[in-house]
Design a protein around this motif. Structure first.
Motif, mmCIF file in Angstrom:
data_model
loop_
_atom_site.group_PDB
_atom_site.id
_atom_site.type_symbol
_atom_site.label_atom_id
_atom_site.label_comp_id
_atom_site.label_asym_id
_atom_site.label_seq_id
_atom_site.Cartn_x
_atom_site.Cartn_y
_atom_site.Cartn_z
ATOM 1 N N VAL A 114 21.970 -9.400 1.168
ATOM 2 C CA VAL A 114 20.523 -9.606 1.096
ATOM 3 C C VAL A 114 20.106 -9.508 -0.371
ATOM 4 O O VAL A 114 20.552 -8.604 -1.085
ATOM 5 C CB VAL A 114 19.779 -8.562 1.964
ATOM 6 C CG1 VAL A 114 18.278 -8.558 1.680
ATOM 7 C CG2 VAL A 114 20.048 -8.837 3.445
ATOM 8 N N LEU A 146 11.865 -11.478 -0.873
ATOM 9 C CA LEU A 146 13.203 -11.728 -0.335
ATOM 10 C C LEU A 146 13.656 -13.146 -0.668
ATOM 11 O O LEU A 146 12.854 -14.080 -0.609
ATOM 12 C CB LEU A 146 13.175 -11.610 1.188
ATOM 13 C CG LEU A 146 13.106 -10.222 1.807
ATOM 14 C CD1 LEU A 146 12.744 -10.355 3.287
ATOM 15 C CD2 LEU A 146 14.439 -9.494 1.665
ATOM 16 N N VAL A 166 19.162 -15.063 2.956
ATOM 17 C CA VAL A 166 20.280 -14.152 3.251
ATOM 18 C C VAL A 166 21.589 -14.948 3.262
ATOM 19 O O VAL A 166 21.596 -16.129 3.633
ATOM 20 C CB VAL A 166 20.061 -13.488 4.634
ATOM 21 C CG1 VAL A 166 21.199 -12.540 4.982
ATOM 22 C CG2 VAL A 166 18.728 -12.744 4.650
ATOM 23 N N SER A 173 24.795 -19.524 4.303
ATOM 24 C CA SER A 173 23.422 -19.021 4.371
ATOM 25 C C SER A 173 22.635 -19.891 5.335
ATOM 26 O O SER A 173 22.694 -21.107 5.210
ATOM 27 C CB SER A 173 22.757 -19.074 2.989
ATOM 28 O OG SER A 173 21.393 -18.710 3.075
ATOM 29 N N MET A 218 16.851 -8.084 10.520
ATOM 30 C CA MET A 218 16.182 -8.190 9.213
ATOM 31 C C MET A 218 15.013 -7.217 9.113
ATOM 32 O O MET A 218 14.739 -6.658 8.054
ATOM 33 C CB MET A 218 15.674 -9.616 8.988
ATOM 34 C CG MET A 218 16.446 -10.443 8.005
ATOM 35 S SD MET A 218 17.398 -9.588 6.741
ATOM 36 C CE MET A 218 16.298 -9.670 5.357
ATOM 37 N N VAL A 236 16.459 -4.038 8.179
ATOM 38 C CA VAL A 236 16.900 -4.091 6.776
ATOM 39 C C VAL A 236 15.700 -3.866 5.852
ATOM 40 O O VAL A 236 15.768 -3.093 4.892
ATOM 41 C CB VAL A 236 17.580 -5.452 6.472
ATOM 42 C CG1 VAL A 236 17.777 -5.644 4.964
ATOM 43 C CG2 VAL A 236 18.914 -5.554 7.202
#
Ligand code: AMP
Ligand code: GLY
Length: 422
Positions: free
Chosen positions: A200, A211, A214, A237, A247, A250
C-alpha cells in the motif's frame, strides 16, 4: 518546473514517464538514470549518493524539485542536507527527514514506532552482540520458522527465514558478528506471519495523506515463489483479495495511525510511504515500512494513477494535499520483469537488447539498460519491466508475456506465473 530525479531503475523510468505527462514539466534530469529515463530528459552521470555532486547539478540546472527514488540517500539524510544548505533550502525535495526515514533505515525504530501507536505488526525482540546469550535463549522459546532481520539497510538481503532452530542460532550469531556489516549490529527477531503480502502506498506531507493504487509484487526468482529473493520479478495492481473490508482496516489501523503518529511526534515527512503488509486471517499486519516507492510496484501503480503526479507532489510540498484527488483507473495492470541469466547471483552485462520496437500494447520501462555505441544493452540484473493493462490482472499478465517473448537478449529469463497465487 525543472526536476531532478535520483535513481536508475525501472521505478525511476516509471517516474520519468509519468512526470513527462505533466503540463507543468519544463525539464527532467535523472541521476544517473538508464536507457529509458533518457527518453524523457537528460541523464546526469552522478551517483545518487553523492550529495555534493547533486547540489552542484541542482544549481547548474536550476532545479525546482528533487524526487528521490531509492532509500539510501533518504536514509543518509538528503532531505536534511537540502534544508541545511542556504543555496538549496529553497529547492523543493520530496522525501522524509533523516529521522523519519528511520522507519525504513532501522527495523527496531520502525517496530518501536508501531508499538507506540498501536499499529498491528509481528511480535518481536531486538538483540545486539552484548545480548547474544539472551537472544539465543529467546530463540529456544520460539517455534520455527524463525525470522531474523538485520536492523539497518542491507540491500534487501538482511531478512532470513529459517526452518531450523540450530541454523537460526548460528545465523543470529553470524549477523551480530557482522555478517551484514553495521546493518546487523542489531538484529530483530520476529514472529513468523503466514498470509498474502501486498503493498500500500501513500503520499503524505506528515499531516494529510492520499492513497495510491494498491499492488502486490513477486520477489522470488522461481515460479511458484521458489528460490532466491530478488529485487522483484513482477507485480499486479490491484490484487483482487484486497477488498473494501480489508482496505478499511488498513486505513483505520495502519495508514491513519502512522500518519497521525508522524504528526504527533513532529517528524518531518513529505514524501511516499510504502506499507509492506500481510493479510493473516482477514487482518492486516505491517511487515515493513519503506520511505519510498516500490520497485517493481511503481511500474503498475503509476500507470493506473489518473492524476498528474507532478501536481500532487507540488501540492504535497505546499501542505495542500487535502485538496487533491488521486484518481485510479478501473483497468488492472501487471508488470513482468525480464532479468539477466544468473540473477540474483552472478550475471553478465552488455548483452544487446532487441525486439523493443516490435512490442505492442504494453509500456516498456527500462531498469538495467544503457546505450553503448548506439545500441541498447543490458546493464543490470533486472533489465526491462513490461507493463500491460487488462480487464483483470490475468489479461494484463498475458499481454506482458506476449511482449516478453518479443524482446530478446542473451540469457533472458522471466517468470510467466505472476499473480499465480491470487
Ligand atoms: P522485509 O525486508 O522486512 O520486507 O522482509 C523481506 C521479506 O521477508 C518480506 O517481503 C516477507 O516475504 C518476509 N518476511 C518478513 N518478515 C516476515 C514475518 N514476520 N513473517 C513472515 N514473513 C516475513
Ligand atoms: N518491491 C519491494 C521493494 O521495492 O522493496
Amino acid at each position: 518546473m525543472r526536476i531532478l530525479l535520483l535513481g536508475s531503475g525501472g521505478r525511476e523510468h516509471a517516474f520519468a514517464w509519468k512526470l513527462s505527462q505533466s503540463p507543468r514539466l519544463d525539464a527532467l534530469f535523472t541521476a544517473p538514470g538508464n536507457g529509458g529515463t533518457s527518453q524523457h530528459g537528460t541523464n546526469l552521470a552522478i551517483s545518487y549518493n553523492d550529495f555534493e555532486a547533486i547540489k552542484s547539478a541542482v544549481l547548474t540546472h536550476q532545479i525546482d524539485l528533487v524526487i528521490v527514488g531509492p532509500e539510501e540517500p533518504l536514509v543518509n539524510g538528503i532531505y536534511d542536507y537540502f534544508k541545511a544548505d542556504a543555496q538549496l533550502a529553497g529547492v523543493r525535495i520530496i522525501g522524509p527527514s533523516k529521522e523519519a526515514a528511520q522507519l525504513e533505515g532501522s527495523k527496531a525504530y520502525a517496530k518501536k514506532f508501531m508499538q507506540r501507536h498501536g499499529i498491528p505488526t509481528a511480535a518481536y525482540r531486538e538483540f545486539t552482540a552484548d545480548t547474544l546469550s539472551e537472544g539465543l535463549a529467546y530463540l529456544d522459546t520460539q517455534t520455527p520458522p524463525i525470522v531474523l532481520k538485520a536492523d539497518g539497510l542491507a540491500a534487501g538481503k538482511g531478512v532470513l527465514i529459517l526452518d531450523d532452530l540450530a541454523v537460526a542460532k548460528k545465523e543470529l550469531e553470524a549477523m551480530l558478528g557482522g555478517k551484514f556489516g553495521a546493518a546487523s549490529s542489531t538484529v530483530v527477531v520476529e514472529q513468523f506471519l503466514k498470509g498474502l503480502e501486498f503493498s500500500v502506498f501513500v503520499v503524505t506531507d506528515g499531516k494529510d495523506y492520499q492513497l495510491l493504487p494498491v499492488a502486490k509484487d513477486y520477489k522470488r526468482i522461481g515460479e511458484g515463489d521458489t528460490g532466491l529473493n530478488t529485487g522483484g520479478m513482477g507485480a499486479v495492481s490491484p490484487p483482487p483479495f484486497v477488498d473494501e473490508v480489508l482496505m478499511d482496516k488498513v486505513i483505520k489501523r495502519i495508514v491513519e495511525p502512522t500518519v497521525n503518529g508522524l504528526a504527533a511526534e513532529e517528524l518531518i515527512y513529505k514524501g511516499f510511504i510504502f506499507f509492506g503488509l500481510i493479510e493473516v486471517g482477514g487482518e492486516p499486519y505491517v511487515i515493513e515500512y519503506n520511505c519510498r516507492m516500490g520497485d517493481p510496484e511503481t511500474e503498475v501503480v503509476f500507470p493506473r494513477m489518473e492524476s498528474d503526479l507532478l501536481e500532487v507532489l507540488v501540492k504535497l510540498d505546499d501542505g495542500e494535499l487535502g485538496t487533491v484527488e488521486v484518481g485510479e483507473q478501473v483497468e488492472a495492470a501487471a508488470t513482468v520483469i525480464l532479468v539477466s541469466g544468473g540473477y540474483p547471483q552472478a550475471y553478465e552485462k552488455g548483452k544487446v537488447i532487441s525486439g523493443l520496437e516490435a512490442t505492442e500494447d504494453s509500456l516498456i520501462f527500462h531498469a538495467g539498460t544503457k546505450m553503448a555505441d548506439g545500441q541498447l544493452v543490458t546493464n543490470g540484473g533486472r533489465v526491462i519491466a513490461i507493463t500491460s493493462f487488462g480487464l483483470d490482472f490475468q489479461e494484463a499478465v498475458a499481454q506482458s508475456l506476449k511482449n516478453a517473448a518479443t524482446i530478446d537478449f542473451d540469457g533472458k529469463y522471466f517468470r510467466s506465473d505472476i499473480g499465480f497465487d491470487l
